[in-house]
Design a protein around this motif. Structure first.
Motif, PDB file in Angstrom:
ATOM      1  N   LEU A 150     -60.019   6.139  -8.069  1.00 37.47           N
ATOM      2  CA  LEU A 150     -59.257   7.096  -8.854  1.00 37.47           C
ATOM      3  C   LEU A 150     -60.192   7.879  -9.769  1.00 37.47           C
ATOM      4  CD1 LEU A 150     -56.066   5.176  -9.987  1.00 37.47           C
ATOM      5  CD2 LEU A 150     -56.247   7.107  -8.415  1.00 37.47           C
ATOM      6  N   ASN A 151     -60.985   7.117 -10.467  1.00 38.48           N
ATOM      7  CA  ASN A 151     -61.839   7.781 -11.437  1.00 38.48           C
ATOM      8  C   ASN A 151     -62.897   8.636 -10.763  1.00 38.48           C
ATOM      9  OD1 ASN A 151     -60.468   6.650 -13.496  1.00 38.48           O
ATOM     10  ND2 ASN A 151     -61.744   4.822 -13.579  1.00 38.48           N
ATOM     11  N   TYR A 192     -58.198  -2.882 -21.789  1.00 33.09           N
ATOM     12  CA  TYR A 192     -58.266  -2.996 -20.341  1.00 33.09           C
ATOM     13  C   TYR A 192     -59.109  -4.183 -19.915  1.00 33.09           C
ATOM     14  CZ  TYR A 192     -59.010  -1.797 -15.468  1.00 33.09           C
ATOM     15  OH  TYR A 192     -59.060  -1.838 -14.104  1.00 33.09           O
ATOM     16  N   LYS A 204     -52.593   2.199 -15.354  1.00 33.21           N
ATOM     17  CA  LYS A 204     -53.749   1.321 -15.452  1.00 33.21           C
ATOM     18  C   LYS A 204     -55.021   2.135 -15.608  1.00 33.21           C
ATOM     19  CE  LYS A 204     -53.845  -3.246 -13.484  1.00 33.21           C
ATOM     20  NZ  LYS A 204     -53.617  -4.048 -12.291  1.00 33.21           N
ATOM     21  N   SER A 205     -55.077   3.157 -14.817  1.00 29.86           N
ATOM     22  CA  SER A 205     -56.270   3.995 -14.865  1.00 29.86           C
ATOM     23  C   SER A 205     -56.414   4.673 -16.230  1.00 29.86           C
ATOM     24  CB  SER A 205     -56.187   5.000 -13.729  1.00 29.86           C
ATOM     25  OG  SER A 205     -56.962   6.121 -14.019  1.00 29.86           O
ATOM     26  N   LYS A 216     -54.004  11.618 -10.386  1.00 30.44           N
ATOM     27  CA  LYS A 216     -54.139  10.172 -10.232  1.00 30.44           C
ATOM     28  C   LYS A 216     -53.055   9.608  -9.324  1.00 30.44           C
ATOM     29  CE  LYS A 216     -56.138   9.418 -14.837  1.00 30.44           C
ATOM     30  NZ  LYS A 216     -57.416   8.736 -14.600  1.00 30.44           N
ATOM     31  N   LYS A 247     -57.616   2.184 -18.658  1.00 30.64           N
ATOM     32  CA  LYS A 247     -59.045   1.942 -18.484  1.00 30.64           C
ATOM     33  C   LYS A 247     -59.867   3.026 -19.162  1.00 30.64           C
ATOM     34  CE  LYS A 247     -62.455   0.812 -14.992  1.00 30.64           C
ATOM     35  NZ  LYS A 247     -62.756   0.776 -13.561  1.00 30.64           N
ATOM     36  N   GLU A 248     -59.415   4.245 -19.026  1.00 27.13           N
ATOM     37  CA  GLU A 248     -60.161   5.350 -19.607  1.00 27.13           C
ATOM     38  C   GLU A 248     -60.096   5.377 -21.124  1.00 27.13           C
ATOM     39  OE1 GLU A 248     -58.763   9.032 -18.013  1.00 27.13           O
ATOM     40  OE2 GLU A 248     -59.237   8.428 -15.967  1.00 27.13           O
ATOM     41  N   LEU A 285     -58.710  -0.050  -6.937  1.00 27.93           N
ATOM     42  CA  LEU A 285     -57.853   1.119  -6.971  1.00 27.93           C
ATOM     43  C   LEU A 285     -58.256   2.085  -8.075  1.00 27.93           C
ATOM     44  CD1 LEU A 285     -54.290  -0.210  -6.328  1.00 27.93           C
ATOM     45  CD2 LEU A 285     -55.576   1.444  -5.004  1.00 27.93           C
ATOM     46  N   SER A 286     -58.596   1.515  -9.180  1.00 26.48           N
ATOM     47  CA  SER A 286     -58.864   2.422 -10.288  1.00 26.48           C
ATOM     48  C   SER A 286     -60.225   3.078 -10.155  1.00 26.48           C
ATOM     49  CB  SER A 286     -58.752   1.676 -11.618  1.00 26.48           C
ATOM     50  OG  SER A 286     -59.525   0.507 -11.562  1.00 26.48           O
ATOM     51  N   SER A 316     -61.379  11.752  -9.519  1.00 27.36           N
ATOM     52  CA  SER A 316     -60.944  12.685 -10.542  1.00 27.36           C
ATOM     53  C   SER A 316     -62.140  13.379 -11.179  1.00 27.36           C
ATOM     54  CB  SER A 316     -60.113  11.953 -11.606  1.00 27.36           C
ATOM     55  OG  SER A 316     -60.893  10.969 -12.222  1.00 27.36           O
ATOM     56  N   LEU A 322     -50.188   2.186 -11.286  1.00 29.11           N
ATOM     57  CA  LEU A 322     -51.631   2.261 -11.080  1.00 29.11           C
ATOM     58  C   LEU A 322     -52.223   3.400 -11.906  1.00 29.11           C
ATOM     59  CD1 LEU A 322     -51.650   1.677  -7.227  1.00 29.11           C
ATOM     60  CD2 LEU A 322     -51.957   0.021  -9.065  1.00 29.11           C
TER      61      LEU A 322
END
Lengths: 208, 772
Positions: free
Chosen positions: A200-201, B651, B640-641, B758, B644-645, A196-197, A204, B637
């Protein structure tokens, strides 16, 4: 995989709101009963080390919110479970009717094999007056029998009076442990969070 | 039978002078607002708290005081009415009340400034304010009052000093004076001035068991119209006390409407008056009383029920009284609230409580506020008051703790914020004798809050100056909307405002700032809340059943809730009202803790209700609590993203251990951190939330993770992380740096834009997962 020596078992506790999931869990983990537990939002977590057949295992108990709309969270919560406990209130027929619902939802969301995955069905609050009883033991057992081939064990318990709680969780541990071998694969199967992530990245960055 | 319905006169004499046997006003934690928990005695008790003000007339017996109209035989009153006419009499009495009120205000002001200086001195010399408080409390309260140096008294102090020999002579002379609507009293202050009389009126009327059957009491007000309305007023007031605040407003209205059609014309002004009050619920109750009661340092003060009732009763009484007054003639000569501005700005329309919104009198208000601050560190509040007591799971506060805290709060604090009382309720009874403690930290925090408050006062002062905002304009608002966000100045001001918020909204401003910043103020429509509550025929079993299941297990460790606390019926009502207001959302777990949290700040249920509504509908993104919980799930979510960033180390550690952060953070978001972090932080987060919007949720989550980085990385199993992160209520964050970090560090990265982008992706992936 990390090299953990201990065995971690994830147990998810489901059931309608107010049947006593948190109480059962707290009775088991902390040996105390209180009416003062707060309504669970999302999920709560408790852990307890137990010895099952000479093996030290850490039970990771996921106490979930009972309100119906929280079922949609299942995916996040059920992931990687080794055993599922579904609680109902023996004095509340509706909560018993929901048991099958919770079970189906769980199976659906985790894509588990109905026959293999261990469920423990618990009728809680047997300490209340017998006249209030709405779900007889007979009826509950019938229900469990009706699910042919499924791996279901039924208990009646009282979190308040600590009746059957230890037995119940001992069984939970054992079943979870038996089921544990399948867990590793299971975990690997479920990597949505990563998936999922990523998109997303990616997206984006495209948008930027 | 005492002719007790003789309204204002009752006030004139008995309220300020009569020393009522003190019994604890605390009506018990069991006494829910829905029950009759204001007994006449309570009310008198309440008003009695202002007694020390009148030290000089205190010694006089009740009977020797002119104006003890309620003690004279009915016949005398009738004669009086005959002689002077009811209108004149009433007006005179009202005027007397008003004058006394302003006198009280003066005294209060005087007292407060002295107290302020006193606190300053203590601080300068490094003395422990609590120690001082204890010592003071050992002395008789009377010694506290500056009887020697009375502040200037209104020109017509005759009614106050009580020297004239004979009642009738006094009344004669008073009434023979031409009546001029006192120019020193703003119309808006006039009505509130009448509040207490009305309260007393209600008290005494309800104390005389069957008053409507007593014709004499009514005959005091001559005209039949008035008679009718006064009777109805009394009965409605009775109803009011026997049930909850709001609905009786309707009773009152209806009754009065029945009795006089002409009232309708005055309705708008009434609305505005009630609005007026609504916006200052906490300031509305007897601040004078608090001042002096607490000077004697009796911590039992008024209980929650009394204070809330009073605040809501203000509204009620005010409107009913203004109706009554407007019927009782005054031919257009406006007692109506909406008319002309006060020519004299300062004086004491502060009246018996800070009923008047601060804006009406910026300078004196500020003084007030500074005083509160000095005397009570917000942090005491935070830590012990409503804040602390909240849902801390593992550290139940023992009653001793509560008690200590209560004692620590000096002077004004307690009853000015019905809160503390709310919190402690009856639990404090019998605990009054334990020793006082105060550590350095508390004093430090105290000073911090004081600085904060000063800064805030300054800010608004400038704002008002800039816009020449007067009392009339603000109608009880702080005027945050006038800060503006556009233009160079607007931006600058907004920035300044945000800085202030970041440092924490002083407690005394919190309620208003939240109301205004969240947009709850705009949502308010008079009568709607009552209407929602009065609905009966709806199919709503699921939501209500769930609410009933949850209210008793919300904030279990808070005295105000905790299974059978006085807050529970309030909480139930706001949740039920909301579920009716928005059946699609109905009730979702999480709203219960938010509601409870709000009730810790708002004495008025209605305010709390609109705050809840505003949080759900204005502040949080749509679909947070809807049955599919779509946005709230997606946001996990998104979080979470972000983790992560911006926190890759954490993370990957979480990933390694197989921790599902969303399972933990979901609770954080749905409860808006109200029961997941220490209370003082939660309040600060709310400050930011209403200033920055929902982005705050993410920023706080990131801040939590970042500030716990070491601990998280030290965990070597998923279980350890789950248990650690799901129970942070006891973790001691440093509030200032925490909030600063949350507000600033992520402000570039975590914006509404980035979140929305997001979130859209997350939602589509969730939908995908469902379909699959």
């Amino acid at each position: 995989m990390s090299a953990q020596k201990r065995v971690f078992l994830k147990v998810v506790i489901l059931g309608d709101s107010g049947v006593g999931k948190t109480c059962l869990m707290n009775q088991f983990v902390n040996q105390k009963f209180s009416r003062e537990y707060k309504a669970t939002i999302g999920a709560d977590f408790l852990t307890k080390d137990v010895v099952v057949d000479d093996k030290l295992v850490t039970l990771q108990l996921w106490d979930t919110a009972g309100q119906e709309r929280f079922q949609s969270l299942g995916m996040a919560f059920y992931r990687g479970a080794d055993c599922c406990v579904i609680v109902y209130n023996v004095n509340n027929s509706k909560s018993f009717d929901s048991v099958e619902n919770w079970r189906q939802e769980f199976l659906y969301q985790t894509s588990q094999d109905e026959c293999a995955f261990p469920f423990i069905i618990v009728g809680n609050q047997i300490d209340k007056d017998a006249s209030k009883r709405a779900v007889s033991l007979h009826r509950a057992l019938d229900y469990c029998k009706s699910k042919h081939g499924s791996n279901m064990i039924h208990f009646e318990a009282s979190a308040k009076e600590n009746t059957n709680v230890t037995d119940l969780f001992e069984t939970v541990s054992r079943l979870a442990l038996e089921n544990e071998s399948s867990r590793d694969d299971f975990v690997n199967d479920f990597s949505e969070p990563l998936l999922l992530s990523k998109p997303l990245n990616n997206t984006s960055s495209c948008n930027c | 039978m005492q002719p007790s319905v003789s309204d204002s006169s009752v006030y004139l004499s008995s309220a300020p002078t009569k020393p009522i046997a003190s019994g604890s006003v605390a009506t018990g934690i069991d006494s829910m607002p829905s029950k009759v928990d204001i007994t006449p005695c309570d009310l008198l008790e309440n008003s009695k708290s202002s007694a020390p003000l009148f030290v000089e007339c205190n010694q006089e017996s009740l009977h020797s005081i002119p104006g003890s109209l309620h003690l004279v035989p009915d016949a005398s009153i009738e004669r009086l009415i005959e002689k002077h006419g009811a209108v004149n009499l009433l007006r005179q009495l009202a005027k007397d009340v008003a004058e006394r009120d302003s006198f009280i205000s003066d005294l209060k002001f005087h007292f407060e400034s002295r107290e302020y200086v006193f606190r300053e001195l203590l601080r300068e010399h490094g003395l422990d304010p609590v120690l001082a408080n204890t010592k003071l409390s050992q002395r008789h309260s009377a010694s506290f009052f500056p009887s020697s140096q009375e502040p200037s008294i209104p020109e017509n102090p005759s009614s106050l000093t009580g020297e004239k020999p004979h009642l009738y002579a006094r009344i004669d002379s008073a009434i023979n004076e031409p009546f001029t609507p006192s120019d020193r009293l703003s119309p808006s202050s006039l009505v509130p001035l009448l509040k207490l009389p009305a309260l007393d009126h209600a008290v005494s009327s309800s104390s005389s068991s069957d008053l409507p059957s007593d014709p004499n009491s009514a005959s005091y007000i001559a005209s039949s119209k008035q008679k009718a309305s006064s009777l109805k007023l009394t009965s409605s007031l009775k109803k009011f006390y026997s049930w909850t605040s709001s609905s009786s407003l309707q009773h009152t209205r209806e009754n009065l409407h029945d009795s006089t059609s002409s009232l309708r014309d005055h309705d708008p002004s009434l609305l505005s008056s009630s609005k007026f009050f609504r916006s200052s619920p906490r300031c509305s109750t007897p601040s004078v009383s608090s001042t002096f009661v607490s000077a004697t340092s009796e911590p039992e003060v008024e209980t929650y029920s009394v204070s809330t009732k009073n605040s809501s009763s203000n509204k009620n009484l005010r409107s009913s009284l203004s109706k009554l007054l407007s019927t009782s003639n005054l031919n257009n000569k406006p007692l109506s609230l909406s008319s002309t501005a006060p020519s004299m700005p300062s004086i004491g329309s502060v009246e018996l409580g800070n009923m008047i919104p601060k804006e009406t009198q910026p300078p004196s208000m500020r003084n007030d506020w500074k005083d509160y601050l000095d005397n009570n560190s917000k942090e005491i509040l935070d830590q012990f008051g409503f804040l602390q007591k909240r849902p801390s799971h593992d550290t139940p506060l023992c009653p001793e703790d509560i008690k200590l805290n209560q004692k620590q709060t000096l002077s004004f604090y307690e009853s000015n914020y019905g809160l503390v009382d709310d919190f402690f309720g009856n639990e404090l009874d019998g605990l009054n004798d334990s020793p006082l403690l105060l550590n350095k930290k508390d004093i430090l925090l105290d000073m911090k809050e004081s600085t904060r408050q000063k800064n805030w006062s300054l800010f608004f002062q400038r704002l008002y100056k800039k816009y020449k905002i007067t009392d009339e304009d603000t109608i009880g608002l702080l005027g945050i909307s006038s800060i503006g966000v556009k233009g160079r100045h607007g931006k600058k001001r907004w920035h300044k405002f945000r800085e202030l918020v970041k440092n924490g909204v002083p407690l005394c401003y919190k309620a208003k700032v939240w109301l205004e910043c969240s947009g709850a103020y705009q949502l308010h429509s008079p009568g709607y809340y009552e209407e929602l509550l009065s609905r009966t025929d709806e199919v709503e079993s699921a939501s209500v059943a769930q609410i009933d299941m949850d209210i008793n297990r919300t904030m279990a460790k808070n005295v105000f809730f905790g299974g059978k606390g006085p807050g529970i019926p309030k909480l139930r009502r706001i949740l039920v009202a909301y579920s009716r207001h928005n059946p699609h959302i109905g009730y979702c777990q999480g709203m219960n803790v938010i509601g409870a949290f709000l009730l810790l700040l708002y004495a008025s249920e209605e305010d709390a209700f609109y705050m809840l509504m505003s949080i759900i509908e204005n502040v949080l993104p749509p679909k947070y609590f809807t049955p599919d919980l779509m946005t709230s799930r997606a946001d996990q979510l998104v979080l979470k993203s972000f983790v992560k960033e911006s926190l890759p180390e954490i993370y990957s550690h979480l990933e390694l251990l197989g921790v599902d952060l969303d399972a933990i953070s979901f609770h954080w978001f749905l409860s808006v951190y109200t029961d997941t972090l220490p209370t003082n932080i939660s309040f600060r987060i709310f400050d930011m939330l209403f200033c920055d919007g929902y982005v705050c949720l993410f920023r706080v989550a990131l801040t939590i993770l970042k500030s716990l980085k070491q601990q998280i990385l030290a965990c070597n199993s998923s279980s350890a992380i789950y248990s650690f992160l799901s129970d942070l209520v006891q973790y001691s964050f440093q509030p200032d740096s925490f909030i600063k970090e949350a507000a600033d560090r992520w402000s570039k990265l975590v914006t509404e834009k980035s979140i929305e982008r997001k979130r859209n992706l997350a939602i589509s992936s969730l939908n995908l997962a469902v379909n699959y």
